[in-house]
Design a protein around this motif. Sequence first.
Motif, PDB file in Angstrom:
ATOM      1  N   GLU A  12       0.830  -1.201   0.000  1.00 42.97           N
ATOM      2  CA  GLU A  12       0.000   0.000   0.000  1.00 42.97           C
ATOM      3  C   GLU A  12       0.866   1.254   0.000  1.00 42.97           C
ATOM      4  N   THR A  13       1.955   1.258   0.750  1.00 41.11           N
ATOM      5  CA  THR A  13       2.844   2.414   0.803  1.00 41.11           C
ATOM      6  C   THR A  13       3.460   2.667  -0.563  1.00 41.11           C
ATOM      7  N   ASN A  14       3.965   1.621  -1.218  1.00 43.21           N
ATOM      8  CA  ASN A  14       4.556   1.798  -2.536  1.00 43.21           C
ATOM      9  C   ASN A  14       3.528   2.294  -3.538  1.00 43.21           C
ATOM     10  N   THR A  15       2.293   1.820  -3.436  1.00 40.90           N
ATOM     11  CA  THR A  15       1.257   2.252  -4.365  1.00 40.90           C
ATOM     12  C   THR A  15       0.959   3.730  -4.179  1.00 40.90           C
ATOM     13  N   LYS A  16       0.937   4.200  -2.942  1.00 40.47           N
ATOM     14  CA  LYS A  16       0.667   5.614  -2.690  1.00 40.47           C
ATOM     15  C   LYS A  16       1.759   6.486  -3.315  1.00 40.47           C
ATOM     16  N   ILE A  17       2.994   6.033  -3.247  1.00 44.16           N
ATOM     17  CA  ILE A  17       4.086   6.820  -3.799  1.00 44.16           C
ATOM     18  C   ILE A  17       3.998   6.854  -5.321  1.00 44.16           C
ATOM     19  N   ILE A  18       3.661   5.746  -5.942  1.00 47.57           N
ATOM     20  CA  ILE A  18       3.614   5.667  -7.396  1.00 47.57           C
ATOM     21  C   ILE A  18       2.442   6.475  -7.957  1.00 47.57           C
ATOM     22  N   VAL A  19       1.364   6.608  -7.198  1.00 48.27           N
ATOM     23  CA  VAL A  19       0.175   7.285  -7.700  1.00 48.27           C
ATOM     24  C   VAL A  19       0.445   8.766  -7.990  1.00 48.27           C
ATOM     25  N   ASN A  20       1.336   9.410  -7.243  1.00 49.88           N
ATOM     26  CA  ASN A  20       1.637  10.820  -7.470  1.00 49.88           C
ATOM     27  C   ASN A  20       2.350  10.993  -8.802  1.00 49.88           C
ATOM     28  N   LYS A  21       1.640  11.423  -9.812  1.00 53.35           N
ATOM     29  CA  LYS A  21       2.238  11.598 -11.136  1.00 53.35           C
ATOM     30  C   LYS A  21       2.214  13.074 -11.488  1.00 53.35           C
ATOM     31  N   ILE A  22       3.373  13.639 -11.736  1.00 55.09           N
ATOM     32  CA  ILE A  22       3.481  15.027 -12.160  1.00 55.09           C
ATOM     33  C   ILE A  22       4.317  15.058 -13.431  1.00 55.09           C
ATOM     34  N   PRO A  23       3.985  15.927 -14.370  1.00 54.08           N
ATOM     35  CA  PRO A  23       4.771  15.968 -15.604  1.00 54.08           C
ATOM     36  C   PRO A  23       6.146  16.590 -15.357  1.00 54.08           C
ATOM     37  N   LEU A  24       7.183  15.945 -15.839  1.00 57.28           N
ATOM     38  CA  LEU A  24       8.542  16.446 -15.680  1.00 57.28           C
ATOM     39  C   LEU A  24       9.212  16.552 -17.041  1.00 57.28           C
ATOM     40  N   ASP A  25      10.096  17.494 -17.162  1.00 55.02           N
ATOM     41  CA  ASP A  25      10.839  17.673 -18.392  1.00 55.02           C
ATOM     42  C   ASP A  25      11.977  16.657 -18.430  1.00 55.02           C
ATOM     43  N   ARG A  26      12.091  15.941 -19.523  1.00 59.99           N
ATOM     44  CA  ARG A  26      13.118  14.907 -19.681  1.00 59.99           C
ATOM     45  C   ARG A  26      14.519  15.506 -19.592  1.00 59.99           C
ATOM     46  N   GLU A  27      14.736  16.672 -20.223  1.00 57.66           N
ATOM     47  CA  GLU A  27      16.052  17.327 -20.205  1.00 57.66           C
ATOM     48  C   GLU A  27      16.443  17.705 -18.781  1.00 57.66           C
ATOM     49  N   TRP A  28      15.476  18.132 -18.001  1.00 61.65           N
ATOM     50  CA  TRP A  28      15.747  18.523 -16.628  1.00 61.65           C
ATOM     51  C   TRP A  28      16.176  17.310 -15.798  1.00 61.65           C
ATOM     52  N   LEU A  29      15.523  16.176 -16.008  1.00 63.30           N
ATOM     53  CA  LEU A  29      15.901  14.958 -15.284  1.00 63.30           C
ATOM     54  C   LEU A  29      17.300  14.489 -15.688  1.00 63.30           C
ATOM     55  N   ILE A  30      17.656  14.664 -16.951  1.00 63.99           N
ATOM     56  CA  ILE A  30      19.001  14.286 -17.396  1.00 63.99           C
ATOM     57  C   ILE A  30      20.042  15.139 -16.684  1.00 63.99           C
ATOM     58  N   LYS A  31      19.803  16.441 -16.573  1.00 61.68           N
ATOM     59  CA  LYS A  31      20.738  17.330 -15.870  1.00 61.68           C
ATOM     60  C   LYS A  31      20.828  16.979 -14.385  1.00 61.68           C
ATOM     61  N   LEU A  32      19.694  16.630 -13.798  1.00 61.77           N
ATOM     62  CA  LEU A  32      19.698  16.245 -12.387  1.00 61.77           C
ATOM     63  C   LEU A  32      20.539  14.990 -12.175  1.00 61.77           C
ATOM     64  N   ASN A  33      20.390  14.005 -13.048  1.00 58.31           N
ATOM     65  CA  ASN A  33      21.167  12.769 -12.941  1.00 58.31           C
ATOM     66  C   ASN A  33      22.656  13.005 -13.154  1.00 58.31           C
ATOM     67  N   GLU A  34      23.007  13.931 -14.035  1.00 54.52           N
ATOM     68  CA  GLU A  34      24.423  14.231 -14.276  1.00 54.52           C
ATOM     69  C   GLU A  34      25.075  14.850 -13.041  1.00 54.52           C
ATOM     70  N   GLY A  35      24.300  15.546 -12.232  1.00 52.39           N
ATOM     71  CA  GLY A  35      24.844  16.180 -11.038  1.00 52.39           C
ATOM     72  C   GLY A  35      24.973  15.259  -9.843  1.00 52.39           C
ATOM     73  N   LEU A  36      24.491  14.029  -9.979  1.00 49.10           N
ATOM     74  CA  LEU A  36      24.544  13.080  -8.866  1.00 49.10           C
ATOM     75  C   LEU A  36      25.636  12.041  -9.101  1.00 49.10           C
ATOM     76  N   PRO A  37      26.548  11.874  -8.150  1.00 47.88           N
ATOM     77  CA  PRO A  37      27.608  10.878  -8.319  1.00 47.88           C
ATOM     78  C   PRO A  37      27.106   9.458  -8.076  1.00 47.88           C
ATOM     79  N   HIS A  38      27.969   8.489  -8.368  1.00 50.07           N
ATOM     80  CA  HIS A  38      27.660   7.076  -8.160  1.00 50.07           C
ATOM     81  C   HIS A  38      27.348   6.840  -6.680  1.00 50.07           C
TER      82      HIS A  38
END
Length: 103
Positions: A12-38
Amino acid sequence: MTKIVHKRNKKETNTKIIVNKIPLDREWLIKLNEGLPHGSFTIIRDRIIEKYGEKEAITTAYIRAVLHPDNPRTSPLVIDEAIAYRDELEAWKAALKARIFRS
């Protein structure tokens, strides 16, 4: 301190987290991932557990899926924590550069 969660409650907890859907920009997520180390997904998971407790415990695989640009899953909790962690890393890098070049 590992809290044993009943399978039904965890689902139930995992389902509640997955239900929150907001539109995100793909380019923005790529930049966010580039700023995070291994290893950032584990650190983000630990930070979420530290802030919100075991009730918001999520897996690193879910965090990886949320931050992947091609995956439709979204979670404001994970994204906010990833941004905060990336900003802390950038501030730490700037301070470290200032200390190195000052000496």
